[in-house]
Design a protein around this motif. Sequence first.
Motif, PDB file in Angstrom:
ATOM      1  N   SER A  97     -39.379  29.183   2.550  1.00 45.62           N
ATOM      2  CA  SER A  97     -40.232  27.999   2.710  1.00 45.62           C
ATOM      3  C   SER A  97     -39.487  26.784   2.203  1.00 45.62           C
ATOM      4  CB  SER A  97     -41.541  28.156   1.944  1.00 45.62           C
ATOM      5  OG  SER A  97     -41.294  28.359   0.576  1.00 45.62           O
ATOM      6  N   GLY A  98     -39.349  25.759   3.014  1.00 47.68           N
ATOM      7  CA  GLY A  98     -38.646  24.546   2.636  1.00 47.68           C
ATOM      8  C   GLY A  98     -39.484  23.709   1.696  1.00 47.68           C
ATOM      9  N   LEU A  99     -38.787  22.900   0.891  1.00 50.46           N
ATOM     10  CA  LEU A  99     -39.479  22.062  -0.072  1.00 50.46           C
ATOM     11  C   LEU A  99     -39.782  20.683   0.473  1.00 50.46           C
ATOM     12  CD1 LEU A  99     -37.486  23.060  -3.268  1.00 50.46           C
ATOM     13  CD2 LEU A  99     -39.696  23.889  -2.511  1.00 50.46           C
ATOM     14  N   PHE A 100     -39.154  20.294   1.575  1.00 45.86           N
ATOM     15  CA  PHE A 100     -39.375  18.991   2.165  1.00 45.86           C
ATOM     16  C   PHE A 100     -39.668  19.164   3.642  1.00 45.86           C
ATOM     17  CE2 PHE A 100     -36.826  17.995  -1.520  1.00 45.86           C
ATOM     18  CZ  PHE A 100     -37.465  16.887  -2.037  1.00 45.86           C
ATOM     19  N   PHE A 101     -40.619  18.402   4.130  1.00 41.34           N
ATOM     20  CA  PHE A 101     -40.973  18.494   5.534  1.00 41.34           C
ATOM     21  C   PHE A 101     -41.062  17.101   6.145  1.00 41.34           C
ATOM     22  CE2 PHE A 101     -42.696  22.279   3.585  1.00 41.34           C
ATOM     23  CZ  PHE A 101     -42.364  23.277   4.478  1.00 41.34           C
ATOM     24  N   ASN A 102     -40.531  16.949   7.325  1.00 38.11           N
ATOM     25  CA  ASN A 102     -40.824  15.783   8.143  1.00 38.11           C
ATOM     26  C   ASN A 102     -40.716  16.232   9.592  1.00 38.11           C
ATOM     27  OD1 ASN A 102     -38.031  15.328   9.120  1.00 38.11           O
ATOM     28  ND2 ASN A 102     -37.625  14.857   6.969  1.00 38.11           N
ATOM     29  N   VAL A 103     -41.177  15.409  10.489  1.00 40.23           N
ATOM     30  CA  VAL A 103     -41.268  15.832  11.889  1.00 40.23           C
ATOM     31  C   VAL A 103     -39.909  16.226  12.441  1.00 40.23           C
ATOM     32  CG1 VAL A 103     -41.841  15.083  14.214  1.00 40.23           C
ATOM     33  CG2 VAL A 103     -43.345  14.484  12.308  1.00 40.23           C
ATOM     34  N   SER A 104     -38.882  15.414  12.165  1.00 43.04           N
ATOM     35  CA  SER A 104     -37.564  15.683  12.746  1.00 43.04           C
ATOM     36  C   SER A 104     -36.898  16.902  12.137  1.00 43.04           C
ATOM     37  CB  SER A 104     -36.656  14.455  12.575  1.00 43.04           C
ATOM     38  OG  SER A 104     -36.398  14.230  11.203  1.00 43.04           O
ATOM     39  N   ALA A 132     -29.745  26.648   0.796  1.00 40.66           N
ATOM     40  CA  ALA A 132     -30.053  25.228   0.651  1.00 40.66           C
ATOM     41  C   ALA A 132     -29.100  24.443   1.539  1.00 40.66           C
ATOM     42  CB  ALA A 132     -29.902  24.795  -0.808  1.00 40.66           C
ATOM     43  N   TYR A 133     -29.606  23.386   2.146  1.00 40.11           N
ATOM     44  CA  TYR A 133     -28.734  22.571   2.983  1.00 40.11           C
ATOM     45  C   TYR A 133     -29.236  21.143   3.014  1.00 40.11           C
ATOM     46  CZ  TYR A 133     -32.251  22.893   6.717  1.00 40.11           C
ATOM     47  OH  TYR A 133     -33.419  22.815   7.449  1.00 40.11           O
ATOM     48  N   ALA A 134     -28.336  20.241   3.343  1.00 40.14           N
ATOM     49  CA  ALA A 134     -28.702  18.827   3.411  1.00 40.14           C
ATOM     50  C   ALA A 134     -27.857  18.131   4.464  1.00 40.14           C
ATOM     51  CB  ALA A 134     -28.501  18.144   2.058  1.00 40.14           C
ATOM     52  N   VAL A 135     -28.447  17.107   5.045  1.00 38.61           N
ATOM     53  CA  VAL A 135     -27.737  16.154   5.892  1.00 38.61           C
ATOM     54  C   VAL A 135     -27.983  14.783   5.281  1.00 38.61           C
ATOM     55  CG1 VAL A 135     -27.450  15.188   8.201  1.00 38.61           C
ATOM     56  CG2 VAL A 135     -28.116  17.594   7.922  1.00 38.61           C
ATOM     57  N   VAL A 136     -26.914  14.067   4.979  1.00 40.22           N
ATOM     58  CA  VAL A 136     -27.056  12.767   4.332  1.00 40.22           C
ATOM     59  C   VAL A 136     -26.214  11.728   5.059  1.00 40.22           C
ATOM     60  CG1 VAL A 136     -27.463  13.823   2.077  1.00 40.22           C
ATOM     61  CG2 VAL A 136     -25.142  13.134   2.696  1.00 40.22           C
ATOM     62  N   SER A 137     -26.625  10.472   4.907  1.00 39.52           N
ATOM     63  CA  SER A 137     -25.788   9.337   5.257  1.00 39.52           C
ATOM     64  C   SER A 137     -25.381   8.680   3.946  1.00 39.52           C
ATOM     65  CB  SER A 137     -26.549   8.345   6.140  1.00 39.52           C
ATOM     66  OG  SER A 137     -27.529   7.664   5.376  1.00 39.52           O
ATOM     67  N   SER A 138     -24.659   7.579   4.018  1.00 40.09           N
ATOM     68  CA  SER A 138     -24.257   6.892   2.798  1.00 40.09           C
ATOM     69  C   SER A 138     -25.439   6.292   2.054  1.00 40.09           C
ATOM     70  CB  SER A 138     -23.238   5.796   3.120  1.00 40.09           C
ATOM     71  OG  SER A 138     -23.769   4.897   4.075  1.00 40.09           O
ATOM     72  N   SER A 139     -26.556   6.099   2.752  1.00 37.23           N
ATOM     73  CA  SER A 139     -27.686   5.397   2.146  1.00 37.23           C
ATOM     74  C   SER A 139     -28.977   6.203   2.071  1.00 37.23           C
ATOM     75  CB  SER A 139     -27.971   4.110   2.930  1.00 37.23           C
ATOM     76  OG  SER A 139     -28.278   4.408   4.286  1.00 37.23           O
ATOM     77  N   GLU A 140     -29.032   7.380   2.720  1.00 32.98           N
ATOM     78  CA  GLU A 140     -30.281   8.137   2.693  1.00 32.98           C
ATOM     79  C   GLU A 140     -30.032   9.630   2.830  1.00 32.98           C
ATOM     80  OE1 GLU A 140     -32.904   7.618   6.036  1.00 32.98           O
ATOM     81  OE2 GLU A 140     -31.236   7.137   7.372  1.00 32.98           O
ATOM     82  N   VAL A 141     -31.019  10.388   2.367  1.00 36.46           N
ATOM     83  CA  VAL A 141     -31.047  11.834   2.593  1.00 36.46           C
ATOM     84  C   VAL A 141     -31.867  12.055   3.854  1.00 36.46           C
ATOM     85  CG1 VAL A 141     -31.770  14.064   1.694  1.00 36.46           C
ATOM     86  CG2 VAL A 141     -30.841  12.336   0.134  1.00 36.46           C
ATOM     87  N   ILE A 142     -31.218  12.489   4.906  1.00 36.60           N
ATOM     88  CA  ILE A 142     -31.869  12.646   6.202  1.00 36.60           C
ATOM     89  C   ILE A 142     -32.679  13.930   6.247  1.00 36.60           C
ATOM     90  CG2 ILE A 142     -31.431  12.880   8.685  1.00 36.60           C
ATOM     91  CD1 ILE A 142     -28.826  11.201   8.110  1.00 36.60           C
ATOM     92  N   GLU A 143     -32.125  14.973   5.684  1.00 31.83           N
ATOM     93  CA  GLU A 143     -32.833  16.253   5.619  1.00 31.83           C
ATOM     94  C   GLU A 143     -32.296  17.023   4.431  1.00 31.83           C
ATOM     95  OE1 GLU A 143     -33.830  20.215   8.317  1.00 31.83           O
ATOM     96  OE2 GLU A 143     -32.834  18.506   9.251  1.00 31.83           O
ATOM     97  N   LEU A 144     -33.181  17.634   3.657  1.00 33.89           N
ATOM     98  CA  LEU A 144     -32.771  18.459   2.528  1.00 33.89           C
ATOM     99  C   LEU A 144     -33.786  19.584   2.372  1.00 33.89           C
ATOM    100  CD1 LEU A 144     -31.403  17.237  -0.893  1.00 33.89           C
ATOM    101  CD2 LEU A 144     -32.960  19.182  -0.746  1.00 33.89           C
ATOM    102  N   GLN A 145     -33.312  20.813   2.379  1.00 36.79           N
ATOM    103  CA  GLN A 145     -34.190  21.979   2.308  1.00 36.79           C
ATOM    104  C   GLN A 145     -33.615  22.998   1.320  1.00 36.79           C
ATOM    105  OE1 GLN A 145     -36.942  21.805   4.022  1.00 36.79           O
ATOM    106  NE2 GLN A 145     -36.510  20.364   5.673  1.00 36.79           N
ATOM    107  N   VAL A 146     -34.494  23.604   0.554  1.00 36.49           N
ATOM    108  CA  VAL A 146     -34.117  24.678  -0.361  1.00 36.49           C
ATOM    109  C   VAL A 146     -35.123  25.802  -0.157  1.00 36.49           C
ATOM    110  CG1 VAL A 146     -33.681  25.334  -2.752  1.00 36.49           C
ATOM    111  CG2 VAL A 146     -33.240  22.981  -2.018  1.00 36.49           C
ATOM    112  N   MET A 147     -34.670  27.024   0.034  1.00 32.48           N
ATOM    113  CA  MET A 147     -35.577  28.106   0.426  1.00 32.48           C
ATOM    114  C   MET A 147     -35.081  29.457  -0.058  1.00 32.48           C
ATOM    115  SD  MET A 147     -34.520  27.986   4.457  1.00 32.48           S
ATOM    116  CE  MET A 147     -34.738  26.202   4.433  1.00 32.48           C
ATOM    117  N   GLY A 148     -35.993  30.423  -0.104  1.00 29.96           N
ATOM    118  CA  GLY A 148     -35.621  31.781  -0.462  1.00 29.96           C
ATOM    119  C   GLY A 148     -35.934  32.112  -1.910  1.00 29.96           C
ATOM    120  N   VAL A 149     -35.166  33.006  -2.499  1.00 30.24           N
ATOM    121  CA  VAL A 149     -35.377  33.436  -3.884  1.00 30.24           C
ATOM    122  C   VAL A 149     -34.078  33.309  -4.675  1.00 30.24           C
ATOM    123  CG1 VAL A 149     -37.299  34.993  -3.402  1.00 30.24           C
ATOM    124  CG2 VAL A 149     -34.948  35.856  -3.256  1.00 30.24           C
ATOM    125  N   LYS A 150     -34.243  33.109  -5.971  1.00 34.66           N
ATOM    126  CA  LYS A 150     -33.086  32.900  -6.844  1.00 34.66           C
ATOM    127  C   LYS A 150     -32.327  34.191  -7.135  1.00 34.66           C
ATOM    128  CE  LYS A 150     -35.593  29.197  -9.201  1.00 34.66           C
ATOM    129  NZ  LYS A 150     -35.703  28.416 -10.423  1.00 34.66           N
TER     130      LYS A 150
END
Length: 352
Positions: free
Chosen positions: A6-13, A34-52
């Motif tokens: 289950s991801g910790l952040f959700f948005n439509v895109s 866990a994965y992320a897509v970023v630009s120099s000025s924003e976090v476009i997508e960031l998700q963390v999921m699963g178990v430790k």
Amino acid sequence: LVLPFSGLFFNVSAQSTLAFADSIGSAYRIPELAYAVVSSSEVIELQVMGVKKTGTLRAAELNDKFRIGSNTKAITGFIAAQLVKQKKIRWNTRFFDLFPELKATSNQVYYKVTLLDLLTFRSRLIPYTYTNEVPARDQFTGNETQQRYQFSAWFFGQKPQKNKKGLHFSNLGYIAAGQMLEKVSGKPYKELVGDLGAQLGISFGFGNPNTADTLQPWGHGIGLAPEGPGDNYKLDWLLPAGNIHVSLPGYCKFIQLQLAGLAGRSELLSKEEFQFLHFGLPEFAVGWFWKTDENNRTYSYNVGNPGTFLTKVFVFKDSDRAIVLFANAQTPETDAGLDVLLAELKRKYIGP
């Protein structure tokens, strides 16, 4: 027992990628992804999921720490660039200018090796990683810094790699470079990293995340056996080459700095200095591999694989985008799964 992802952040895109990543985590048996897509000025997508940790219900959390392996090298290289800018050291400073007492017991091939040589796989030092059997732990004494000094005396005395064109891969160059940075700054390596973290608002740590806090992610190797708390003494020796841990949001700050700097929008280093770190020498510059793809897009990247974690980062400077992938497992399946996720994120955010 493995929790549903289950991801910790959700948005439509991002939801379509989240569902895709969920399937990757399950299909490729990645405990925490866990994965992320970023630009120099924003976090476009960031998700963390699963178990430790496999066999538990410890759900992934946003600020979980991951061991980043060789992605440490870009951090060491950045610290070196800052010290060069401060005129505390030069790229062409020779190791034995700072440690002349080690010269007599060292192979003469290394006499002229410089800071830049050590940080760019151009020193001919022997290949070395945490799996090498020698030297033995009891050959060195004292604290971590003292042991790395004795380790350097050992590896500078070894027969060099056969001379060839291009790169001579070895983690050892970063150990020697780290000692040079300690010598000219008057600070141990961990303090230098801490200073950078304070500058950027990043909490860097060292070694296994679960050593200081067993509720942090556990690494998993072949067979997905969890790695218990404790330090690998060889990874401690290799500290400036590959033993930092950090959260995904924290690491994204460092990567956003790279994008901003490559665009000429950082006060810490100039655009030219960032370009030098990423692309200043063929194939591998200072902490960064780089390539030009079939569409003539130049990007820098690195992969961290310290045994039980796997992390990958790709910086697409012309698109002002970067992709970061973290996993608390290092298996062939993990590697394959991250590559599948990378391809989807590239398709979605970078283009064909």
